[in-house]
Scaffold this motif. Structure first.
Motif: not given
Length: 251
Positions: A80-96, A152-164
């Protein structure tokens, strides 16, 4: 012969700089291929080669057809490859999920796209948008996203904060004249997720909390008596609070 000497010399230098990431292949003129590490070379005399099994052999230089190094770096070992630097893009679907005054969770759909840059796994920033349903309204969010992966790892927790902000409009099924002057407002969406890294992509599963403000005027019709029709409007500022669940893919 000079060409062969430079190939061997290049193999030795590469092995010395990054030995743990390379394996040497020794091609003999007899057709045999030996796998291991090239230890020494004396032009026109002999080659000392350590096999992968640990055994050492010595071969006459004239019997060698080719020496070739192959890379066996971390990417190949980990799968697997875990990006360390550079551009990224992410697409998601789901529900509220709504739970206002009842015990049943009521889902409404959402789609998001986020584009950004990262300096390391804990310093990621992006801009995002999408569309989602909230009650009788469609909301187009425009937000700043701050993200980070915990280790680092194939499966890792992450956090996010979206403000706007969110731009709101009545949904199609709402009465044509029910809402007037619909405006969006402040948006806040923090959460946690799991990121599964693949060779070139990653998959995410996340859950979070959403606060989205919407203001509008709602028309009211009524009758004070059978001969007197009356109407009016009420101005409302509402804060939608939802639980969010998303599944996504990124690059």
């Amino acid at each position: 012969m000079k060409r062969f000497f430079f190939i061997v010399l290049l193999g030795l230098l590469s092995a010395g700089l990054n030995a743990q990431d390379r394996v040497d292949l020794l091609y003999l003129k007899t057709g045999e291929i030996l796998r291991g590490k090239l230890e020494s070379y004396q032009r026109g005399e002999s080659v000392v080669f350590i096999l992968s099994s640990g055994d050492t052999i010595t071969n006459q230089g004239e019997s060698i057809a080719l020496v070739k190094g192959i890379r066996t770096g971390k990417k190949n070992k980990r799968g697997f490859h875990q990006r360390t630097t550079g551009f990224w893009h992410h697409y998601a679907v789901g529900a509220n999920f709504e739970n206002e005054g009842g015990s049943t969770l009521y889902p409404q759909g959402a789609v998001q796209a986020t584009f950004g840059y990262q300096w390391d796994k804990m310093k990621k920033i992006g801009l995002g948008t999408g569309i989602e349903a909230l009650g009788d309204f469609n909301v187009v969010p425009i937000y700043l996203s701050l993200r980070g992966e915990w280790f680092d790892g194939k499966v890792t927790p992450y956090h996010f904060v979206n403000i706007g902000l969110g731009v709101a409009s009545p949904r199609d099924y709402a009465f044509d004249d029910q809402y007037r002057e619909v405006n969006g407002g402040f948006r806040f969406n923090p959460g946690l997720g799991i990121k599964i890294h693949q060779r070139k992509t990653f998959i995410t599963l996340s859950a979070g909390y959403l606060l989205q403000n919407v203001s509008y005027q709602e028309n009211i019709w009524g009758w004070s008596s059978w001969w007197d029709e009356s109407s009016g409007s009420s101005e409302t500022s509402r804060s939608f609070r939802r639980m969010t669940f998303r599944i996504g893919i990124g690059f």
